[in-house]
Design a protein around this motif. Sequence first.
Motif, PDB file in Angstrom:
ATOM      1  N   THR A 312       7.967 -17.323 -14.634  1.00 21.01           N
ATOM      2  CA  THR A 312       8.198 -16.485 -15.280  1.00 21.01           C
ATOM      3  C   THR A 312       9.704 -17.004 -16.261  1.00 21.01           C
ATOM      4  OG1 THR A 312       7.104 -14.992 -14.980  1.00 21.01           O
ATOM      5  CG2 THR A 312       8.639 -13.889 -16.400  1.00 21.01           C
ATOM      6  N   SER A 313      11.042 -17.170 -15.168  1.00 26.17           N
ATOM      7  CA  SER A 313      11.883 -17.421 -15.889  1.00 26.17           C
ATOM      8  C   SER A 313      11.703 -18.962 -16.883  1.00 26.17           C
ATOM      9  CB  SER A 313      12.818 -17.683 -14.865  1.00 26.17           C
ATOM     10  OG  SER A 313      12.784 -16.529 -13.928  1.00 26.17           O
ATOM     11  N   SER A 357      17.250 -18.150 -13.245  1.00 27.74           N
ATOM     12  CA  SER A 357      15.878 -16.921 -11.202  1.00 27.74           C
ATOM     13  C   SER A 357      16.293 -15.633 -11.260  1.00 27.74           C
ATOM     14  CB  SER A 357      16.391 -18.112 -10.752  1.00 27.74           C
ATOM     15  OG  SER A 357      16.043 -17.439  -9.393  1.00 27.74           O
ATOM     16  N   GLN A 358      15.340 -14.568 -11.502  1.00 27.30           N
ATOM     17  CA  GLN A 358      15.642 -13.544 -11.545  1.00 27.30           C
ATOM     18  C   GLN A 358      15.785 -13.629 -10.102  1.00 27.30           C
ATOM     19  OE1 GLN A 358      14.881  -9.720  -9.063  1.00 27.30           O
ATOM     20  NE2 GLN A 358      13.824 -11.536  -8.933  1.00 27.30           N
ATOM     21  N   SER A 359      15.614 -13.728  -9.328  1.00 26.20           N
ATOM     22  CA  SER A 359      15.444 -13.327  -7.486  1.00 26.20           C
ATOM     23  C   SER A 359      16.941 -14.116  -7.127  1.00 26.20           C
ATOM     24  CB  SER A 359      14.999 -14.097  -6.408  1.00 26.20           C
ATOM     25  OG  SER A 359      14.666 -15.706  -7.013  1.00 26.20           O
ATOM     26  N   THR A 362      14.689 -19.615  -5.146  1.00 25.72           N
ATOM     27  CA  THR A 362      13.806 -19.891  -5.748  1.00 25.72           C
ATOM     28  C   THR A 362      14.412 -21.140  -4.815  1.00 25.72           C
ATOM     29  OG1 THR A 362      12.841 -19.239  -7.416  1.00 25.72           O
ATOM     30  CG2 THR A 362      11.964 -20.846  -7.717  1.00 25.72           C
ATOM     31  N   SER A 410       6.892 -10.438 -12.520  1.00 33.82           N
ATOM     32  CA  SER A 410       7.736 -10.142 -13.189  1.00 33.82           C
ATOM     33  C   SER A 410       7.808  -9.342 -14.679  1.00 33.82           C
ATOM     34  CB  SER A 410       8.834 -11.622 -13.615  1.00 33.82           C
ATOM     35  OG  SER A 410      10.217 -11.544 -12.840  1.00 33.82           O
ATOM     36  N   LYS A 495       0.565 -12.793 -16.852  1.00 37.79           N
ATOM     37  CA  LYS A 495       0.908 -11.792 -16.209  1.00 37.79           C
ATOM     38  C   LYS A 495      -0.825 -11.326 -15.291  1.00 37.79           C
ATOM     39  CE  LYS A 495       3.639 -11.071 -15.077  1.00 37.79           C
ATOM     40  NZ  LYS A 495       5.067 -11.793 -15.643  1.00 37.79           N
ATOM     41  N   GLU A 498      -1.915 -13.752 -12.819  1.00 37.15           N
ATOM     42  CA  GLU A 498      -1.466 -12.950 -11.077  1.00 37.15           C
ATOM     43  C   GLU A 498      -1.850 -12.246 -10.691  1.00 37.15           C
ATOM     44  OE1 GLU A 498       2.741 -13.757 -10.485  1.00 37.15           O
ATOM     45  OE2 GLU A 498       3.272 -12.584 -12.410  1.00 37.15           O
TER      46      GLU A 498
HETATM   47  O1  M6R Z   1      13.130 -15.265  -9.018  1.00 34.33           O
HETATM   48  P1  M6R Z   1      12.920 -16.833  -9.853  1.00 34.33           P
HETATM   49  O2  M6R Z   1      13.224 -16.278 -10.955  1.00 34.33           O
HETATM   50  O3  M6R Z   1      13.237 -18.133  -9.671  1.00 34.33           O
HETATM   51  O4  M6R Z   1      11.038 -16.667  -9.998  1.00 34.33           O
HETATM   52  C1  M6R Z   1      10.367 -17.604 -10.234  1.00 34.33           C
HETATM   53  C2  M6R Z   1       8.727 -17.140 -10.545  1.00 34.33           C
HETATM   54  O5  M6R Z   1       8.284 -17.260  -9.012  1.00 34.33           O
HETATM   55  C3  M6R Z   1       8.330 -16.108 -11.236  1.00 34.33           C
HETATM   56  O6  M6R Z   1       8.956 -15.865 -12.034  1.00 34.33           O
HETATM   57  C4  M6R Z   1       7.201 -15.035 -10.960  1.00 34.33           C
HETATM   58  O7  M6R Z   1       6.458 -16.808 -11.624  1.00 34.33           O
HETATM   59  C5  M6R Z   1       6.430 -14.317 -11.067  1.00 34.33           C
HETATM   60  N1  M6R Z   1       5.359 -13.480  -9.684  1.00 34.33           N
HETATM   61  C6  M6R Z   1       5.838 -14.043 -12.597  1.00 34.33           C
HETATM   62  O8  M6R Z   1       5.622 -12.826 -12.235  1.00 34.33           O
END
Ligand code: M6R
Length: 618
Positions: A312-313, A357-359, A362, A410, A495, A498
């Motif tokens: 998603t990022s 990156s959300q987290s 990654t 996400s 979306k 998954e």
């Molecule tokens: O934490 P990040 O944004 O780096 O994660 C990237 C992907 O693993 C994350 O967006 C994944 O594709 C999600 N499950 C999408 O919903």
Amino acid sequence: MCGITGYIGSRNAYPIIINGLKRLEYRGYDSAGVMVFDGEQIQLSKTKGKVSDLEAITNIDESRKKGSIGIGHTRWATHGVPNDVNSHPHVSQSGELVIVHNGIIENYDTIRKELISRGYTFQSDTDTEVLVNLIEEVKKNENCKLGKAVQLALTNVIGAYAIAVFDKTRPNELVVARLGSPIAIGIGKDNEEFFVASDASPFIEFTRDAVYLEDGELAIVKRNKEIKVRKISNDKEVDAVIQELQLNLEQIEKGGYDHFMLKEIHEQPKAIIDTYRGRMLPNEGIIRMAGVDDHMSKFLHADRIIIVACGTSWHAGLVGEYLLEEMTRVPVEVEYASEFRYRNPIITPKDVVIAISQSGETADTLAAIKLAKSKGAFVFGICNVVGSSIARETHAGAYTHAGPEIGVASTKAFTTQITVLSLISLKLAQAKGTLAKSAVNNYLQTLQLIPSQIEKLLEIDDLVKEISYVYKDATNCLYLGRGFNFPVALEGALKLKEISYIHAEGYPAAEMKHGPIALIDENMPVFVIATNKGHYEKVVSNIQEIKSRSGKIIAIVTEGDVTVKEIADHVIEIPETEEAFTPLLTTIPLQLLSYHIAIMLGKNVDQPRNLAKSVTVE
Ligand code: M6R
């Protein structure tokens, strides 16, 4: 990735560990385990399945829950299928050492063979069982304490890890270490108790003070003693930096929603406000972003901007490409971090790399950042998790401030990342003079309206449910969009697949005729984003092409649309906004559609099969 918890103190460790594991289940949920030590015996319980399956086992026998020290694990399998034996914790051959591990030991096979030659046998297929036996072997050979044995063993290990280790012969301490996988240690009042976890969520109701280990650090945590942190490479002591946690319990609970995903979809108006709060004054045309301001010359002199991300990022990065090129006229390339890191890319010190990156954990994105830095590029991070590895590894950055995102799919991360990218684009456009002052002001004022527009859009839930009901049994779906909304088509398809496991593909609408059109028949639902700006007529033609092949059309249009309404089977309206900001709106109904379809199919939307929230392994 997996989740780790641990406790040492005067309370009963079991409930703290189990509740902690439930909060960490977003990190992996194919098996779970817990070890508590009752002063005499190691009580080990583990099973394939979720933490609730683990509880079902421990509830049969209360003695499995006794003890004031323990460790727990929720797994996302890397080495070995998810089964009871491969579940963590793993115990060493002597039965004295117990370990939980998040990450991958890459040279485990070599170590395993060496240990077998020294008489070790293995029950599981995991790299983790190899590691705990390596620690045991070092402890025996060096005749040293657990901390030293872990430190020495880890100097022989290649890979990534966050570990917590218990030694039955030293029942008042835990040893914790990290390289590449996060670990936090919560510190109780007067050092009377300590909490160990992959993130701070398992212990926020107990303490606000935490030490986040840096890569290559090891901590020895002893009951009633100060925490000691050492470097794994040379065993030198370093300061334990105590941070005050900003997280609160409310943020990590469902707050009345059935699922985290739904809660997070509904949190988007607030999350976007939190993202732009303090960063823009729309009426004055002021944009403040310290990370950009402090390094403006890097941005202004960049030959190009390369965006690296995953999932998603990466989709948000694609929207960023459209935003940045449109507003600043700087060439932008968007790369999958996993490809970028291995394809020997051409990077120069005149490149600016934006990692999203959300987290912030990654593995591929982290590796791409390290590669870009090694070639002299300036690297800017857009992360949600404060203090995450990517936030620390980048030269500068901007947090999205979306609050914890726990649903594996996400949602609010995507819209808040686009918000940050919009602000960066406008800030650079201002500095470069590629947009007139009035245009920048207009964009900012329009951006400010987005949260209330999403609020209104969320009211269409009943319509989305109706549409979801019609298409829930589809086996394939197409998502089409153009320009700014091409990445939204990709994101919509991701979306759906998954969380509902329905095959879905996103395409630029005009690409359809180069192949995917062959798939269209009366059984193919096609979700088309057809907002009134940006190639509207062209998309209408694409819709006609689908219609004439009997495809079912679910269109996302701008309020007041007439043309598409006449052709499409279903229409969802979004409020009017600037074309550049339409992804912030068009993505909302697609998120809701995926959510409702998955619920109607009885899927676990927060914990879809085979996935983990962030992928800290290759
Ligand atoms: O934490 P990040 O944004 O780096 O994660 C990237 C992907 O693993 C994350 O967006 C994944 O594709 C999600 N499950 C999408 O919903």
